[in-house]
Design an enzyme around this catalytic site. Structure first.
Site, PDB file in Angstrom:
ATOM      1  N   PHE A  55       0.980  -1.194   0.034  1.00  0.00           N
ATOM      2  CA  PHE A  55      -0.065   0.054  -0.148  1.00  0.00           C
ATOM      3  C   PHE A  55       0.921   1.124  -0.086  1.00  0.00           C
ATOM      4  CE2 PHE A  55      -2.495   3.438   1.827  1.00  0.00           C
ATOM      5  CZ  PHE A  55      -3.492   3.375   0.956  1.00  0.00           C
TER       6      PHE A  55
ATOM      7  N   ASP B 265       9.271   2.700   1.810  1.00  0.00           N
ATOM      8  CA  ASP B 265       8.059   3.312   2.219  1.00  0.00           C
ATOM      9  C   ASP B 265       7.976   2.947   3.713  1.00  0.00           C
ATOM     10  OD1 ASP B 265       5.592   4.178   2.969  1.00  0.00           O
ATOM     11  OD2 ASP B 265       4.552   3.526   1.169  1.00  0.00           O
TER      12      ASP B 265
ATOM     13  N   LYS C 179       2.391   9.484   8.459  1.00  0.00           N
ATOM     14  CA  LYS C 179       1.662   8.943   9.656  1.00  0.00           C
ATOM     15  C   LYS C 179       2.017   9.601  10.914  1.00  0.00           C
ATOM     16  CE  LYS C 179      -1.193   5.216   7.936  1.00  0.00           C
ATOM     17  NZ  LYS C 179      -0.701   4.893   6.645  1.00  0.00           N
TER      18      LYS C 179
HETATM   19  C1  LIG Z   1      -0.889   5.026   5.059  1.00  0.00           C
HETATM   20  C2  LIG Z   1       0.304   4.552   4.324  1.00  0.00           C
HETATM   21  C3  LIG Z   1       0.274   5.559   2.937  1.00  0.00           C
HETATM   22  C4  LIG Z   1      -0.526   6.538   2.616  1.00  0.00           C
HETATM   23  O1  LIG Z   1      -0.547   7.814   3.468  1.00  0.00           O
HETATM   24  P1  LIG Z   1      -1.599   8.975   3.407  1.00  0.00           P
HETATM   25  O2  LIG Z   1      -1.035   9.693   4.471  1.00  0.00           O
HETATM   26  O3  LIG Z   1      -3.026   8.439   3.665  1.00  0.00           O
HETATM   27  O4  LIG Z   1      -1.430   9.311   2.045  1.00  0.00           O
HETATM   28  C5  LIG Z   1       1.336   5.008   2.273  1.00  0.00           C
HETATM   29  N1  LIG Z   1       2.000   4.235   2.612  1.00  0.00           N
HETATM   30  C6  LIG Z   1       1.995   3.350   3.694  1.00  0.00           C
HETATM   31  C7  LIG Z   1       2.942   2.108   3.967  1.00  0.00           C
HETATM   32  C8  LIG Z   1       0.983   3.542   4.572  1.00  0.00           C
HETATM   33  O5  LIG Z   1       0.744   2.885   5.572  1.00  0.00           O
END
Ligand SMILES: *Cc1c(COP(=O)(O)O)cnc(C)c1O
Length: 403
Positions: A137, A222, A251
């Site tokens: 994700f 990420d 986050k």
């Molecule tokens: C939550 C998340 C995102 C997206 O973050 P947003 O602030 O909602 O755009 C991207 N990568 C990972 C691994 C995430 O957990």
């Protein structure tokens, strides 16, 4: 009051969320309060965001002090808090430079853009494709949903952005096979969060680093969910004796104020030059002041240590549950990013826990995810475990197939 508000929200807001019918009004540490005076112990933390809990006095003070001084001036000018935060991040990571933005998706967009530009600048404009993982994700913008290895996130938004090859999770040979003369980078989460708290086999990430070095590819981590102490280290890559070339954060960076960051090694970051990328709100004095306080509390007030210790305790208690309940397939995760993989649907368990005063999360329909504030205590974990145990026992009694 709660029902009126829910009815109104469902009338005027885009229907992008399916929500639980509670109206949360305030919080304190790991406790949340609803409009009916009920309390909940929070094992969601705003989806791994409020690592220092709710209404943290130090963070509230930092936000209030900065709001009285200066909130925003744009990146046409220098400001102190963003400079200090970038300096802190550089000193505490592999990176040489930082770009600030407002969300995880935006941080990943910056990483994708930087990877493409890095190879353009080296005379290889044909290298623009990025290998990503099934179950990953990376966000909801067009480029990041195209990078995301989940069909349900992409469905309805085609055509996708070109340039992403999605390969099976935890399969080094699949990455090797997917590399072509057009590949510029490999992007992945060191532990998949939304994908169900999935960890790689030992040696995989180090192997991926070696593969990227052999092939001259950039490695992007990420760490939007795994970063900022969530796994018991400041950044999850620290567990694996290797470093990526680019890392994204968001986050928990400002404990709930919207903030993202893309960090890169000096020679990679050099491809971002004046005018090549920007964000109006990126790294405002307000969010940067909050984040500066976050990192101070995380390291100097023992929160990272607590996460590691309590995370281990939590994991052991989940393993106790697993030895008792046959439909628990696996306990996974690191620090306070923990998951229970179930052989049954998890959504009714989330509801049952909520009715008993515990907020937990379920991903991929059958994986319970536990991502509490990193200040959580053993006693609160004991209470949740007792709650889960009784919910599981009732389930087993209701449905002999679980017994
Ligand atoms: C939550 C998340 C995102 C997206 O973050 P947003 O602030 O909602 O755009 C991207 N990568 C990972 C691994 C995430 O957990």
């Amino acid at each position: 009051m709660t029902n009126d508000l829910i009815e109104k929200a469902d009338r005027v807001m885009a229907a992008t969320y399916s929500r639980f019918p509670i109206l949360l009004t305030h919080g304190d540490g790991c406790t949340l309060y609803d409009a009916n005076g009920r309390t909940y112990t929070d094992f969601v933390a705003g989806i791994a965001v409020c690592n220092l809990g709710h209404a943290h006095p130090g963070i509230a003070q930092a936000i209030a002090d900065q709001a009285r001084r200066l909130v925003h001036v744009s990146n046409l000018y220098y400001t102190g808090p963003q400079t200090s935060l970038a300096e802190w991040l550089v000193e505490h990571s592999f990176a040489g430079r930082v770009f600030f933005c407002n969300s995880g998706a935006e941080a990943n967009e910056a990483a994708i853009k930087l990877s493409r530009k890095y190879f353009k600048d080296r005379g290889s404009p044909e290298r623009f494709r990025i290998i990503t993982m099934e179950g990953s994700f990376h966000g909801r913008t067009m480029a990041t949903l195209s990078a995301t290895g989940q069909a349900k996130i992409q469905k309805g938004f085609e055509p996708l952005v070109d340039g992403f090859e999605i390969v099976p999770f935890n399969d080094l040979e699949a990455v090797r096979d997917a590399i072509t003369g057009e590949t510029c980078a490999v992007m992945l989460e060191p532990i998949q969060g939304e994908g169900g708290v999935r960890c790689h086999a030992p040696g995989y990430l180090k192997g991926l680093r070696e593969l990227c070095d052999q092939e001259g590819l950039l490695l992007i981590f990420d760490e939007v969910q795994t970063g900022m102490g969530r796994t018991g280290r400041l950044f999850a890559y620290e567990h694996f004796s290797m470093t990526p070339d680019i890392m994204t954060l968001a986050k928990a960076l400002a404990n709930g104020l919207p903030m993202g960051a893309m960090l890169a090694k000096e020679e990679v970051a050099a491809s971002f030059t004046p005018g090549s990328h920007a964000s109006t709100f990126g790294g405002t004095p307000l969010v940067a002041a909050a984040a500066l306080r976050v990192v101070k509390v995380l390291v100097e007030e023992g929160v990272l240590r607590n996460c590691e210790r309590v995370g281990r305790y939590f994991r052991d208690r989940l393993l106790d549950l697993k030895s008792k309940h046959a439909f628990i397939r696996e306990v996974r995760g690191k620090g306070l990013l923990l998951g229970l993989d179930l052989a049954c649907d998890g959504t009714s368990i989330v509801k049952a826990c909520m009715e008993r005063g515990f907020l937990i999360n379920c991903t991929r329909d059958h994986i319970l995810r536990f991502i509490p504030p990193l200040i959580i205590r053993e006693a609160q974990i004991d209470s949740l475990i007792a709650c889960l145990d009784s919910v599981f026992e009732e389930m087993a009694a209701d449905n002999s197939s679980f017994a």
